[in-house]
Design an enzyme around this catalytic site. Structure first.
Site, PDB file in Angstrom:
ATOM      1  N   PRO A 347       0.819  -1.213   0.000  1.00 36.21           N
ATOM      2  CG  PRO A 347      -0.258  -1.254   2.042  1.00 36.21           C
ATOM      3  CD  PRO A 347       0.653  -2.033   1.192  1.00 36.21           C
ATOM      4  CB  VAL A 350       4.547   0.443   3.164  1.00 30.64           C
ATOM      5  CG1 VAL A 350       3.159   0.335   3.756  1.00 30.64           C
ATOM      6  CG2 VAL A 350       4.552   0.028   1.711  1.00 30.64           C
ATOM      7  CB  SER A 670     -12.348 -12.206   0.374  1.00 31.39           C
ATOM      8  OG  SER A 670     -12.561 -10.843   0.529  1.00 31.39           O
ATOM      9  CE  LYS A 713      -9.407  -9.203   2.912  1.00 33.63           C
ATOM     10  NZ  LYS A 713      -9.908 -10.414   2.239  1.00 33.63           N
TER      11      LYS A 713
HETATM   12  P1  ADP Z   1       5.632   4.425  -0.995  1.00 31.24           P
HETATM   13  O1  ADP Z   1       6.598   4.534  -2.118  1.00 31.24           O
HETATM   14  O2  ADP Z   1       5.498   3.013  -0.479  1.00 31.24           O
HETATM   15  O3  ADP Z   1       4.293   5.020  -1.274  1.00 31.24           O
HETATM   16  P2  ADP Z   1       7.421   6.220   0.361  1.00 31.24           P
HETATM   17  O4  ADP Z   1       8.676   5.509   0.036  1.00 31.24           O
HETATM   18  O5  ADP Z   1       7.091   7.432  -0.393  1.00 31.24           O
HETATM   19  O6  ADP Z   1       6.201   5.202   0.250  1.00 31.24           O
HETATM   20  O7  ADP Z   1       7.425   6.502   1.926  1.00 31.24           O
HETATM   21  C1  ADP Z   1       6.781   7.587   2.533  1.00 31.24           C
HETATM   22  C2  ADP Z   1       7.590   8.090   3.702  1.00 31.24           C
HETATM   23  O8  ADP Z   1       7.559   7.157   4.773  1.00 31.24           O
HETATM   24  C3  ADP Z   1       9.048   8.297   3.360  1.00 31.24           C
HETATM   25  O9  ADP Z   1       9.464   9.524   3.867  1.00 31.24           O
HETATM   26  C4  ADP Z   1       9.763   7.162   4.056  1.00 31.24           C
HETATM   27  O10 ADP Z   1      11.042   7.551   4.459  1.00 31.24           O
HETATM   28  C5  ADP Z   1       8.866   6.849   5.236  1.00 31.24           C
HETATM   29  N1  ADP Z   1       8.928   5.405   5.538  1.00 31.24           N
HETATM   30  C6  ADP Z   1       8.134   4.437   5.034  1.00 31.24           C
HETATM   31  N2  ADP Z   1       8.467   3.223   5.524  1.00 31.24           N
HETATM   32  C7  ADP Z   1       9.504   3.422   6.360  1.00 31.24           C
HETATM   33  C8  ADP Z   1      10.317   2.556   7.163  1.00 31.24           C
HETATM   34  N3  ADP Z   1      10.124   1.236   7.197  1.00 31.24           N
HETATM   35  N4  ADP Z   1      11.291   3.111   7.891  1.00 31.24           N
HETATM   36  C9  ADP Z   1      11.504   4.442   7.862  1.00 31.24           C
HETATM   37  N5  ADP Z   1      10.793   5.319   7.141  1.00 31.24           N
HETATM   38  C10 ADP Z   1       9.792   4.825   6.381  1.00 31.24           C
END
Ligand code: ADP
Length: 765
Positions: A347, A350, A670, A713
């Site tokens: 999602p 993340v 589901s 979920k």
């Molecule tokens: P996505 O590409 O999955 O939509 P992003 O890479 O843009 O998400 O992440 C959004 C923000 O959340 C970024 O600033 C990222 O550094 C932070 N972030 C997400 N997951 C982590 C994690 N596991 N540890 C540290 N920071 C995270």
């Protein structure tokens, strides 16, 4: 000496004190810098022009620059950002340091001598007036500003900012301190132009008088050349061809590409300067000269270092990190290893994209990033043929040019959101790009020459694996990243987001601490998401407010943010955490959904009333879910006795099934067992406990089949206070992925056939 400010490096324009300039840019580096400046430094920044074309590093930092303030920032329709910067003062730069991707430096005011030299002041004004009256390409807008100037220093800056001289000459006027020297130079520059204009006028009148038409053209052409030479205009084609030929001899590329460029360059040379093709050929040359044909970065070999960079940038996500380390380890043992084509699925928020960027950083590679979401035209991937008006290379080549190396980490976002229509199938073009058998000879329609993509490390991202075109999915190494639980988010906030945002806001943990309970409130009541992107934004907002308070209320030097202070800073809660406290009811059962916000419960309602056995479905159900409703009803009808249902119910009543909650995508099989249970509850008039939820597909024979997205979920259901969850037996293996803090609160019941659900819920009564 003042405190340190961020440095904006500009290499095509000079900003003088008391001068306002408008700049448009579209590169993420400048964008990121201006965002920080806007947030933390009250818009203040240092502006410098590199000493030579090679850019700036700690050893070649210009000594002087301009202190400037950001006055305006706006997005313009072409996707760029427009800013207006006001020059405040000429400053001496010292104490330079690299701060992440940027430079920071301290600065001090420059001591300017001879500012009140009245003689030169007057001479300069006179020269300027003469210049404006004689030189046709100098406007008189400067005149209205002369009244505001009363000393030689400011006058020199004003004239230098208006004078139509090129960038290199302007640079000299910012780095020369003594206004007397600048005034002399300005007078000299203006006189030179004046002489030239006079010469030009003389030639013109001579030409007019004596020469016939062809000779006239010849003279006029000579004149243009003269003018271009005088004003240092690089647009002069002859000079340009010469320069490009020299550049070509040094270009690192194979001989075939070189020959092609040479042919195009000769063609460019032979074209008449009015030819409509001229611009097109020039643009093509520009692409060919600027592609990194043979420019690599060397991968970091030290695995420990790579691991530590990945760990420090992202919490958990072990599977991806391991995969990268494995790749490097194997690469060190073999000579020619193909890069893996990873696809991070999960999602939003993340960490897919940011992790890919960290991978690049840890490997010492450049980053290229494109999004293929929504594209339906394969030319977007492989470019338009050059015969096409407005032709351009495709996004792959564009990304490579921006990255500037042949082996970047190339992020392809939204690979699950491409569409296919009459314009072609971008997925099959992308397949060629990703196919290691072919991509060392990737051929963009515009570029025409083969480009080697085999050293590129591709990382794709997607939200839903099922929506990635099948043929592509086959090529990718899928790595799932699932939603974070509240406690994982808490850890991410503490170990990554808060330290990162503190630094971005120029704060330290000696000034601000945030208690765990307060962070949980941010997570629960101010965000609703699977990842942590919104959480990061909320933390940034909180810190912005704190910075302001620290500056305004100087007597407070430390903030310990506890739960009770959050509303003061961020306003009313946006999401109120709903304990599932409603009464149990007949004909309402909790299903479970997986959405972009992560998991959630999805209550299903059913009712019946006098009618003729019709089935009414509402709640914008998708086709598959509608089918599930029919299957559930037919399955119940064929097992009425088993469930103790009176068959007359179906003759006399219409049945209505509704799924509330607008924002959820209601499709997929589901919800099968939930719909069935809702109907059984309705027909038997027995209530179902509100702390129960269930998920599973049902067949006409009552078999329960497995489903996807169980982790999300369950996390969503846990957040909503669910205590018992029925899941298909097939999904038992997925329970291993569910965090313990969630698992310990929930009783999981695995089922093979619907009868198991029925007996467990209704059997005992
Ligand atoms: P996505 O590409 O999955 O939509 P992003 O890479 O843009 O998400 O992440 C959004 C923000 O959340 C970024 O600033 C990222 O550094 C932070 N972030 C997400 N997951 C982590 C994690 N596991 N540890 C540290 N920071 C995270």
């Amino acid at each position: 000496m003042n405190e340190k400010l961020l440095v904006l490096i500009i290499n095509d324009m000079v900003i003088f004190p008391n001068n306002e300039v408008r700049i448009e840019y579209d590169n993420t580096y400048d964008k990121a810098m201006i965002d920080i400046v806007e947030k933390i430094d009250d818009g203040l920044m240092l502006i410098v022009n590199p000493i030579n074309d090679d850019g700036v590093d700690l050893t070649s930092f210009p000594k002087y620059g301009t202190l400037g303030r950001l006055k305006l920032k706006m997005s313009v329709p072409n996707g760029k950002t427009r800013i207006v910067i006001e020059g405040i003062d000429r400053v001496e730069i010292s104490g330079i340091e690299e701060d992440g991707n940027f430079f920071k430096a301290s600065y001090s005011q420059v001591n300017i001598p001879n500012t009140d030299n009245k003689d030169y002041f007057n001479i300069l004004i006179k020269s300027l007036e003469r210049y404006i009256s004689k030189v046709p390409y100098m406007g008189n807008a400067i005149m209205s500003q002369l009244n505001n100037v009363d000393n030689l220093n400011d006058l020199c800056d004003l004239i230098a900012s208006f004078l139509p001289i090129n960038y290199e000459e302007k640079k000299k006027y910012i780095t020369t301190i003594d206004p007397l020297v600048r005034a002399k130079d300005l007078i000299e520059d203006m006189n030179r132009d004046l002489k030239f204009v006079e010469l030009e006028q003389r030639i013109e009148s001579e030409v007019e008088k004596e020469l016939d038409a062809t000779q006239k053209e010849y003279f006029l052409r000579e004149k243009i050349k003269q003018i271009q030479k005088e004003i240092g205009d690089e647009g002069n084609k002859d000079n340009e061809v010469e320069r490009l030929n020299k550049k070509l001899s040094k270009l690192k590329c194979n001989s075939k590409v070189k020959e092609k460029i040479k042919r195009e360059l000769d063609r460019y040379d032979s074209l008449n300067s009015n030819s409509p093709e001229l611009g097109m050929v020039r643009e093509y040359l520009d692409w060919m000269f600027n592609l990194p044909w043979n420019n690599y970065t060397k991968d970091t070999e030290d695995l420990v270092k790579v691991k530590s960079i990945l760990d420090s940038s992202h919490y958990a996500l072990e599977e991806v990190k391991d995969r990268i380390l494995e790749y490097l380890a194997v690469k060190q043992n073999t000579n020619n290893l193909r890069s893996p084509i990873l696809c991070l699925v999960g999602p939003p928020g993340v960490g897919k994209t940011s992790l890919a960027i960290s991978i690049a950083k840890s490997l010492n590679r450049k980053v290229a990033k494109i999004s293929v979401g929504g594209i339906n035209d394969e030319a977007e991937i492989v470019g338009h043929r050059r015969t096409y008006i407005g032709a351009n290379p495709g996004r792959i080549i564009q990304g490579i040019r921006k990255a500037g190396t042949t082996n970047p980490v190339f992020i392809i976002d939204e690979i699950d959101k491409m569409t296919k229509d009459i314009k072609g199938d971008p997925a099959s073009s992308l397949l060629e790009v990703l196919d290691p058998e072919q991509n060392n000879k990737f051929s963009d329609h515009y570029i025409e020459e083969e480009f080697d993509l085999s050293k590129v490390m591709f990382i794709a991202t997607a939200n839903y694996v099922e929506q990635i075109p099948y043929e592509l999915r086959d090529r990718l190494e899928i790595i799932n990243i699932s939603s974070y639980t509240e406690y994982e988010k808490l850890d991410i906030a503490k170990t990554h987001l808060i330290p990162k945002e503190l630094e971005q806001h120029g704060l330290t943990s000696l000034q601000v601490q945030v208690e765990d309970e307060a962070i949980l409130t941010l997570i629960r009541n101010y965000t609703k998401e699977a990842g942590v992107r919104e959480l990061e934004r909320v933390i940034a907002t909180l810190f912005r407010k704190i910075v302001k308070k620290l500056l305004l209320e100087k007597d407070i030097v430390f903030y310990n943010i506890d739960n009770s202070m959050i509303e003061d800073f961020l306003g009313k809660k946006k999401f109120v955490y709903m304990e599932n406290s409603n009464e149990d009811e007949v004909g309402v059962v909790n299903g479970m959904a997986y959405t972009v916000f992560g998991g959630d419960i999805l209550p299903i309602e059913a009712n019946m009333f006098k009618g003729k056995g019709n089935l009414i479905l509402t709640g914008s159900l998708g086709d598959v879910m509608q089918e599930s409703c029919h299957i559930a009803l037919d399955y119940i009808k064929s097992n009425m006795e088993l469930f103790g249902i009176d068959s007359k119910i179906f003759d006399k009543n219409d049945i209505h099934i509704h799924v509330p909650e607008g924002a959820v995508n209601k499709d997929g099989p589901s919800a099968g067992i939930t719909i069935t249970t809702t109907l059984v509850s309705l027909f038997t008039n027995k209530k179902v406990d509100k702390t129960i939820a269930m998920t599973g597909e049902i067949t006409l024979r009552g078999k329960v089949l497995g489903i996807g997205g169980l982790k999300e979920k369950v996390i969503g259901a846990h957040r909503a206070g669910i205590k018992t969850i029925y899941i298909p037996h097939e999904n038992e293996k997925d329970l291993d992925d569910i965090p313990n803090e969630v698992k310990q609160d929930i009783n999981f019941i695995t089922v093979d056939k619907y009868n198991d659900v029925f007996n467990s819920i209704f059997g005992g009564e």
